[in-house]
Design an enzyme around this catalytic site. Sequence first.
Site, PDB file in Angstrom:
ATOM      1  N   TYR A  53     -28.019  24.661  18.268  1.00 14.47           N
ATOM      2  CA  TYR A  53     -28.711  25.738  17.205  1.00 14.47           C
ATOM      3  C   TYR A  53     -29.398  26.836  18.055  1.00 14.47           C
ATOM      4  O   TYR A  53     -29.860  26.591  18.789  1.00 14.47           O
ATOM      5  CB  TYR A  53     -29.599  24.933  16.417  1.00 14.47           C
ATOM      6  CG  TYR A  53     -29.121  23.788  15.376  1.00 14.47           C
ATOM      7  CD1 TYR A  53     -27.983  23.744  14.950  1.00 14.47           C
ATOM      8  CD2 TYR A  53     -29.716  22.866  14.530  1.00 14.47           C
ATOM      9  CE1 TYR A  53     -27.273  22.708  14.182  1.00 14.47           C
ATOM     10  CE2 TYR A  53     -29.318  22.046  13.817  1.00 14.47           C
ATOM     11  CZ  TYR A  53     -28.072  22.060  13.312  1.00 14.47           C
ATOM     12  OH  TYR A  53     -27.452  21.160  12.565  1.00 14.47           O
ATOM     13  N   SER A 218     -26.943  20.038   3.755  1.00 17.00           N
ATOM     14  CA  SER A 218     -26.342  21.134   2.911  1.00 17.00           C
ATOM     15  C   SER A 218     -26.345  20.463   1.273  1.00 17.00           C
ATOM     16  O   SER A 218     -25.170  20.504   0.558  1.00 17.00           O
ATOM     17  CB  SER A 218     -24.700  21.355   3.329  1.00 17.00           C
ATOM     18  OG  SER A 218     -24.369  22.692   2.595  1.00 17.00           O
ATOM     19  N   GLY A 223     -25.796  26.759  -0.053  1.00 19.95           N
ATOM     20  CA  GLY A 223     -26.424  27.847  -0.863  1.00 19.95           C
ATOM     21  C   GLY A 223     -25.714  28.268  -2.399  1.00 19.95           C
ATOM     22  O   GLY A 223     -26.280  28.855  -3.253  1.00 19.95           O
ATOM     23  N   THR A 226     -27.419  27.465  -5.752  1.00 20.68           N
ATOM     24  CA  THR A 226     -28.500  28.459  -6.072  1.00 20.68           C
ATOM     25  C   THR A 226     -27.799  29.489  -7.158  1.00 20.68           C
ATOM     26  O   THR A 226     -28.455  30.133  -7.946  1.00 20.68           O
ATOM     27  CB  THR A 226     -29.031  29.066  -5.113  1.00 20.68           C
ATOM     28  OG1 THR A 226     -27.856  29.966  -4.503  1.00 20.68           O
ATOM     29  CG2 THR A 226     -29.458  28.149  -4.110  1.00 20.68           C
TER      30      THR A 226
END
Length: 343
Positions: A53, A218, A223, A226
């Site tokens: 990451y 997730s 996302g 949304t």
Amino acid sequence: MKQNRLGRTGIVVSEICMGTMTFGVQAEKAMSFRIMDQAVDAGIDFFDTAEVYPVPPSKELAGLTEKWIGEWLKGKDRSSVIIASKVAGAAHGWFNPPVRGGKAALDRVHIRQALEGSLRRLGTDYIDLYQVHWPDHGMRAEGTLEVLDELVKEGKVRAIGNSNEDSYGLMKSLWASDQNGWSRYETIQNNFSILHRRCEDELAECLRREQLSLLPYSPLAGGVITGKYNDGKLPEGARFTSYITSAGERQRRMVARFVNEKTTASTARLIDIAKQADMDVVTLATAWSKQHDFVGSTIVGVSHESQLAPILAAADLCLSDEVMAAIDKVSAEYMYPMGKIMP
């Protein structure tokens, strides 16, 4: 915030886990620190990271997220925070991670090098949950599990887990641990959301019978839930927007899985369900994820502190039978909107 046990370990964590893969690219340092501070204030004591990451992984930034977490941890009671990290999977798999000269492997040499690097960057002498980021089905499970067991015995790791694994691979690994008396995987971190319910088909039964905890990542389907992709435009600064414009073929294929006619149609219905239940769709999706009996902690991720509120609103929230049935109806109408790829 409700606490759950991870597998059959002595580790108990908050039902919501703060994912950190955005720290370093989508979230700058000061913002990342504020996100972690607010998470702790809200009752989150579980943080998930990885040696590669932030995402998307790069040689220049790999390890930066762990380094920032380590700086944030200074001066805090280390035992009050549960840290999970991951060793990158094999370089010859679906993705070549930008670590160890592009030759990463899940053997003794590479796992020990990865762990020592993570411990150094995190500024700690142990990691609570150490996970294999993705499996290598071409090598014997024993080659990975034996060294992970050594790390547990040495006190450098409290428990071990797997990620992006299927039911067959999980059961083979558990069998190898049982046969040799080694530490066994206690968690599995897989993609799981209302738009990607494959875990319920087969893996869930393995988790229940073997008493493992799923750590879903997730829960907002990158996302998509949304609704920000529903107008047909690519929102500025969004992860999948950057994947299409600057990333490689693997990322573009990922976008096609996450953003398509079925996922956006499902999302439109989910937004309506959330409105009728008087809640944000983000709250709905987060609550739905953690409401499964095999889930230990749902991993969430944000790039700005303002995105935390609807996620935290899901803490201790239990969706009604009517809301769950409405969600199931959408899933039945748009079956496998992200395809049948597992995990």
